[in-house]
Design a protein around this motif. Structure first.
Motif, PDB file in Angstrom:
ATOM      1  N   LYS A  90       0.839  -1.201   0.000  1.00 40.78           N
ATOM      2  CA  LYS A  90       0.000   0.000   0.000  1.00 40.78           C
ATOM      3  C   LYS A  90       0.874   1.251   0.000  1.00 40.78           C
ATOM      4  CE  LYS A  90      -3.606  -2.260   2.750  1.00 40.78           C
ATOM      5  NZ  LYS A  90      -4.317  -2.245   4.050  1.00 40.78           N
ATOM      6  N   ASP A  92       2.211   4.624   1.161  1.00 42.13           N
ATOM      7  CA  ASP A  92       2.228   5.497   2.327  1.00 42.13           C
ATOM      8  C   ASP A  92       2.597   6.913   1.871  1.00 42.13           C
ATOM      9  OD1 ASP A  92       1.863   3.174   4.199  1.00 42.13           O
ATOM     10  OD2 ASP A  92       3.822   2.628   3.369  1.00 42.13           O
ATOM     11  N   ARG A 106       1.457   6.204   7.727  1.00 44.85           N
ATOM     12  CA  ARG A 106       1.334   4.825   7.238  1.00 44.85           C
ATOM     13  C   ARG A 106      -0.090   4.579   6.765  1.00 44.85           C
ATOM     14  NH1 ARG A 106       2.109   2.318  11.761  1.00 44.85           N
ATOM     15  NH2 ARG A 106      -0.115   1.908  12.106  1.00 44.85           N
ATOM     16  N   ASN A 107      -0.221   3.942   5.621  1.00 46.34           N
ATOM     17  CA  ASN A 107      -1.519   3.666   5.016  1.00 46.34           C
ATOM     18  C   ASN A 107      -2.077   2.358   5.554  1.00 46.34           C
ATOM     19  OD1 ASN A 107      -3.718   3.242   3.340  1.00 46.34           O
ATOM     20  ND2 ASN A 107      -2.548   3.220   1.438  1.00 46.34           N
ATOM     21  N   SER A 109      -5.411   1.558   5.044  1.00 49.09           N
ATOM     22  CA  SER A 109      -6.724   1.474   4.401  1.00 49.09           C
ATOM     23  C   SER A 109      -7.075   0.023   4.080  1.00 49.09           C
ATOM     24  CB  SER A 109      -6.727   2.285   3.100  1.00 49.09           C
ATOM     25  OG  SER A 109      -6.331   3.613   3.321  1.00 49.09           O
ATOM     26  N   LEU A 115     -10.467   5.323   3.100  1.00 50.76           N
ATOM     27  CA  LEU A 115      -9.038   5.500   3.317  1.00 50.76           C
ATOM     28  C   LEU A 115      -8.748   5.781   4.788  1.00 50.76           C
ATOM     29  CD1 LEU A 115      -8.155   7.633   0.165  1.00 50.76           C
ATOM     30  CD2 LEU A 115      -8.223   5.142   0.430  1.00 50.76           C
ATOM     31  N   PHE A 117      -5.168   6.462   7.488  1.00 52.81           N
ATOM     32  CA  PHE A 117      -3.731   6.617   7.680  1.00 52.81           C
ATOM     33  C   PHE A 117      -3.426   6.813   9.162  1.00 52.81           C
ATOM     34  CE2 PHE A 117      -4.328   7.595   3.276  1.00 52.81           C
ATOM     35  CZ  PHE A 117      -3.147   7.248   2.645  1.00 52.81           C
ATOM     36  N   PHE A 430      -4.522   4.235  -3.241  1.00 54.43           N
ATOM     37  CA  PHE A 430      -4.243   4.041  -1.826  1.00 54.43           C
ATOM     38  C   PHE A 430      -4.946   2.823  -1.225  1.00 54.43           C
ATOM     39  CE2 PHE A 430      -3.246   8.665  -2.137  1.00 54.43           C
ATOM     40  CZ  PHE A 430      -1.928   8.592  -1.711  1.00 54.43           C
ATOM     41  N   ASN A 431      -6.109   2.446  -1.757  1.00 55.15           N
ATOM     42  CA  ASN A 431      -6.825   1.289  -1.195  1.00 55.15           C
ATOM     43  C   ASN A 431      -6.815   0.087  -2.137  1.00 55.15           C
ATOM     44  OD1 ASN A 431      -8.579   2.265  -3.100  1.00 55.15           O
ATOM     45  ND2 ASN A 431     -10.353   2.420  -1.739  1.00 55.15           N
TER      46      ASN A 431
END
Length: 563
Positions: A90, A92, A106-107, A109, A115, A117, A430-431
């Protein structure tokens, strides 16, 4: 096909052992297929472009609370680095803060969901006076590092895993200088183990952070052996660069360094293209060599082959004078024509808001946001501070590409209109749902985070897609300098893998291609040394890792350790 002999007037490679002369593009050469070279005759294209995607804003709900702030020395800059810092696949994000501390998030999701973080505070990353950052795996150990740009000493952060970083200036022998830096790019020259680094500097400052009215020279840093760097080489004259990019603009196998410069400050200057030959001090291309003088308020660079000739077009942001440049027909010198007006990509005035005043554009990025197979263009906008004569209500642009090669504005339809003064930005999934989301850094306001939820038209869904990462053993693990070809239903799109450009913002990770209605795609990579891999087939809507010398792509599944 056999490669032809190099025609007269083409620039030979120095250190990579191959060439592709611009004048040979009409022949049977190399990385582009014959179908791509003769796109207008042989390549079928969908009759219509896909619909505009729809975005929802989720920054606060996602836990992204961060503001880029500060007075004069932070009027420019304000970037974000997007990359995977904990090897979960993922993306970040690391945000410049200006007078505020920079911040790493940090992601977390869920795949396909809203989403989310989490901040990762640490002394190594939470630096002040940061203008931007670019991700790069300098030592090719599989942990992404960060080139952090600052007003003052630039800092190289070595990734150690699990989103942790340590300062590496001393261990790698990197002189971070003390300039006002707002631009960065990197490339691997020849067989070097470490990349060559370039830092683009802005105005000289006195001890009170007041401008001396002089543009600083730039810093060009080459490796000195396999584990450390030599002293910086000054690139002079400097004309106040705000974006720089190493790119193999003429497909000769050697990347030169392009700079776009802010005419507000330089005297008798212009945009520059520095000729880079291993072992030699870089020098600007001259007008006698075909480089044409251009003076704009240069802010950002985006590069992408739009015409199908195998060479990249270049979008340059400015104040009311954006350019979309293409190499002149038949040129084997850096002679460019502007095509922005012809294809509807000028973006010089707001489409809503202060529509009678010129815009101020910053970050530009080519991506396929609706997965129809045609490159789209995002441009961030925002007044420098309160500059008279320029729009204050100046929304960011989202221009969709179509089969005819033109662009049209869809930001209002997509739902991303706001009047923040945006600087850097990034488009990334992001996801991991196959749709590119958008994060924006805003001056004196919280960042904005737009989740792409696809078309809101039931009868017009988004197209298919494939996300690609490159892997090679030894140095340059991510294949920076490669060209990726993706053939979806007979239409071939090429993309150069670069580090740099944008406005103080960079990305490293999954490289996204829309496929339209195609259920499969063929992928071929021309690696940095010029070697071409075979065509590999991948099913649509997958994350594919292309290993050098592999006979098939590796398919990565979300939820497993990243490749």
């Amino acid at each position: 096909m056999e490669e032809a002999a190099a025609p007269a007037g083409t620039r030979k490679t120095t250190g990579r052992g191959w060439w592709l002369g611009a004048g040979a593009l009409s022949g049977a050469v190399l990385t582009v297929t014959l179908a791509l070279v003769a796109t207008a005759i042989f390549v079928p294209a969908p009759a219509v472009a896909g619909p505009a995607p729809h975005f929802v804003e989720e920054a606060q709900a996602a836990g992204l609370v961060h503001t880029y702030d500060g007075d004069f020395i932070f009027f420019v800059g304000g970037g974000v680095a997007v990359f995977d810092c904990n090897n979960d696949g993922k993306p970040d994000a690391y945000f410049a803060g200006g007078s505020n501390p920079a911040a790493l998030f940090r992601n977390d999701s869920p795949v396909g969901g809203d989403l989310h973080f989490e901040p990762v505070p640490q002394s190594s990353t939470d630096l002040t006076r940061v203008t931007g950052a670019y991700p790069i795996d300098i030592d090719s150990d599989g942990f992404v590092d960060l080139a952090v740009l600052r007003v003052g000493e630039n800092v190289i952060l070595r990734g150690t895993g699990n989103c942790q970083f340590e300062r590496a200036n001393e261990s790698w022998g990197i002189d971070g200088g003390d300039a006002w830096t707002a631009a960065f790019s990197a490339t691997w020259e020849g067989d070097e183990t470490l990349p060559t680094l370039a830092f683009g500097n802005y105005l000289e400052l006195d001890d009170q952070d007041k401008s001396t009215g002089v543009c600083s020279d730039h810093a060009f840093i080459r490796p000195d052996g396999a584990t450390a760097y030599g002293s910086p080489i000054a690139l002079s004259p400097g004309f106040c660069s705000l974006s720089i990019l190493f790119s193999d603009w003429d497909r000769t196998g050697s990347a030169d360094l392009r700079m776009t410069n802010d005419r507000h400050y330089y005297r008798d200057g212009e945009d520059q293209l520095w000729r880079v030959v291993p072992g030699e001090t870089p020098r600007p291309y001259t007008h006698d060599e075909g480089w044409q003088q251009m003076r704009i308020w240069g802010m950002g660079i985006a590069s992408q082959d739009l015409t199908g000739d195998g060479r990249p077009e270049v979008f340059l942001t400015s104040q009311g004078d954006n350019k979309l440049q293409t190499l002149s027909t038949g040129a084997d010198t850096p002679t460019y024509d502007d095509m922005a007006l012809e294809v509807g990509a000028t973006a010089t005035r707001p489409f809503t808001g202060d529509v009678t005043l010129p815009s101020t554009a910053w970050h530009a990025e080519f991506q396929d946001v609706n997965n129809d197979g045609f490159m789209d263009l995002y441009v961030s906008k925002g007044n420098v501070e309160a500059t008279p004569g320029y729009a204050a209500a100046d929304p960011n642009d989202l221009l969709l590409g179509d089969p005819g090669g033109s662009f049209h504005e869809v930001a209002q339809t997509a739902g991303i209109v706001n009047f923040a003064r945006t600087r850097g930005a990034a488009l990334a999934d992001f996801n991991l749902d196959g749709l590119l989301d958008l994060v924006e850094v805003n001056r004196r306001q919280n960042v904005t985070l737009w989740r792409n939820v696809g078309s809101d038209m039931a009868d017009s869904p988004m197209g298919n897609w494939v996300a690609i990462q490159l892997r090679q053993s030894g140095a340059n693990r991510d294949g920076v300098g490669s060209w990726i070809e993706v053939d979806a239903g007979g239409r071939v799109v090429q993309r150069e893998v670069t580090i740099g450009g944008g406005h103080a913002s960079g990305e490293l990770g999954w490289i996204h291609f829309g496929l339209g209605n195609a259920d499969t795609a063929r992928i071929r990579v021309q690696w940095p040394d010029g070697e071409k891999g075979p065509w590999l087939t991948v099913t649509a809507n997958q994350f594919a890792v292309i290993d050098r010398d592999a006979t098939a792509p590796r398919i990565w599944e979300p939820g497993t350790v990243a490749p």
